[in-house]
Design an enzyme around this catalytic site. Structure first.
Site, short mmCIF file in Angstrom:
data_model
loop_
_atom_site.label_atom_id
_atom_site.label_comp_id
_atom_site.label_asym_id
_atom_site.label_seq_id
_atom_site.Cartn_x
_atom_site.Cartn_y
_atom_site.Cartn_z
NE ARG A 155 31.43 -3.16 1.02
CZ ARG A 155 31.53 -2.77 2.18
NH1 ARG A 155 31.63 -3.27 3.31
NH2 ARG A 155 30.92 -1.46 2.11
CE LYS A 179 34.40 -1.70 -0.68
NZ LYS A 179 33.83 -0.57 -1.78
CG HIS A 251 27.88 -6.08 -4.82
ND1 HIS A 251 28.66 -6.25 -3.83
CD2 HIS A 251 27.58 -4.74 -4.87
CE1 HIS A 251 28.86 -5.30 -3.22
NE2 HIS A 251 28.29 -4.18 -3.56
NE ARG A 254 27.34 -4.29 0.24
CZ ARG A 254 27.35 -3.79 1.28
NH1 ARG A 254 27.16 -4.78 2.39
NH2 ARG A 254 28.14 -2.63 1.73
CG HIS A 277 27.13 1.91 2.61
ND1 HIS A 277 25.55 2.03 2.04
CD2 HIS A 277 27.56 1.04 1.87
CE1 HIS A 277 25.80 1.03 0.87
NE2 HIS A 277 26.81 0.43 0.78
CE1 TYR A 286 21.47 -1.30 -2.89
CE2 TYR A 286 22.40 0.27 -1.12
CZ TYR A 286 22.49 -0.98 -1.98
OH TYR A 286 23.72 -1.61 -2.04
#
Length: 305
Positions: A155, A179, A251, A254, A277, A286
């Site tokens: 990110r 995150k 992004h 990514r 994730h 994806y």
């Protein structure tokens, strides 16, 4: 509206301490609640978060539906649900006024991706020896940044906060703080390591590094951490330079990282770990592969091929 200020402040503390969310996430959650507060203030409705009911919330949702698209509305509704669930968790309310509020159906937007040729073209467009008006060069830095974004699937917030002490090149990994301050180790290839070392030996060594930024890897010309907006601008300018007719952002690199891994046979669980994730359902987006590739998979692996 003083009661709202106190509850929002406590809510932000809860998001930070109990849920471990990042500063950006906390601001987004509290901004969703603040929109509701602004709506009430503009209409002279002095009602506390403990007394507000579903009817008033419905009026607010109808109001923002004339201004925002379904995706933005869905995010605000989700933020409000989180806030009122927090009030219930703290025994401030017995129920939530959001229980019967429906989230707009927005579908799942497939991310844009770049081909390897497009990524190569963007990186080749970087003028490595270009000197700016202050007599400094950022070419090696920009190449190292884009290579890291793509080869590690980071990110942009993870890229700009990457530290020298996070680089474990001998082991072939870098440590990423994602995150909610969750940390993970991501593999980094020798190709990308080479460009990071070149940047450190050239552009970075010529900077006067400001106090507090000594450990930050990617620095601006003033010796401070780069902003996310600056990385976005660099990529936009390179896209315009090569005439790339796609809407891209940091992004996008990514997304491309994950898609190219999947197309070359990587499993979803491995990609999930590298992307950081929390849920594999996030990684499943994806699976948007072209028909030619899916046909190749079928003909290679199906027992009745």
């Amino acid at each position: 509206m003083k009661s709202w200020i106190k509850f929002i402040s406590d809510y932000k503390y809860y998001l930070k301490i109990e849920r471990g969310l990042s500063v950006n996430s906390i601001e987004n959650y509290s901004f969703d609640v603040q929109r509701l507060v602004n709506y009430l203030e503009n209409r002279g409705m002095d009602i506390s978060p403990l007394k507000i009911n579903e009817e008033i919330i419905q009026q607010f949702i109808y109001h923002i539906s004339t201004e925002l698209n379904p995706r933005s509305r869905a995010r605000i509704i989700s933020g409000l649900k989180s806030f009122f669930n927090y009030l219930m968790f703290e025994d401030c309310r017995k129920d939530s006024p959001m229980e019967l509020i429906e989230v707009p159906k927005i579908g799942r937007k497939l991310p844009d991706t770049l081909s390897t040729a497009e990524i190569d073209a963007l990186i080749k467009a970087i003028e490595l020896n270009k000197i700016d008006k202050e007599g400094k060069s950022q070419g090696e830095r920009n190449r190292a940044m884009l290579e890291t974004l793509y080869s590690c699937g980071l990110r942009v917030s993870e890229l700009v906060t990457l530290k020298l002490s996070d680089l474990f090149f001998e082991e072939g990994f870098i440590k990423i703080t994602g995150k909610g301050n969750k940390q993970r180790f991501v593999p980094i290839g020798s190709f990308t390591q080479k460009y990071i070392n070149l940047y450190r030996e050239t552009d970075r060594n010529k900077l006067i590094i400001q106090k507090g930024h000594e450990d930050t890897l990617f620095l601006n010309r003033r010796g401070k951490s780069l902003t996310r907006a600056m990385v976005f601008t660099i990529i936009k300018e390179l896209a315009a330079k090569i005439g790339l007719n796609k809407t891209i952002s940091p992004h996008t690199f990514r997304h491309s990282f994950a898609t190219h891994l999947l197309e070359n046979g990587a499993d979803l669980r491995s990609i999930q770990l590298m992307l950081g994730h929390e849920s594999i359902t996030t990684t499943e987006i994806y699976m948007h592969l072209d028909r030619k590739f899916l046909n190749k998979v079928l003909n290679t692996y199906h027992p009745r091929r």
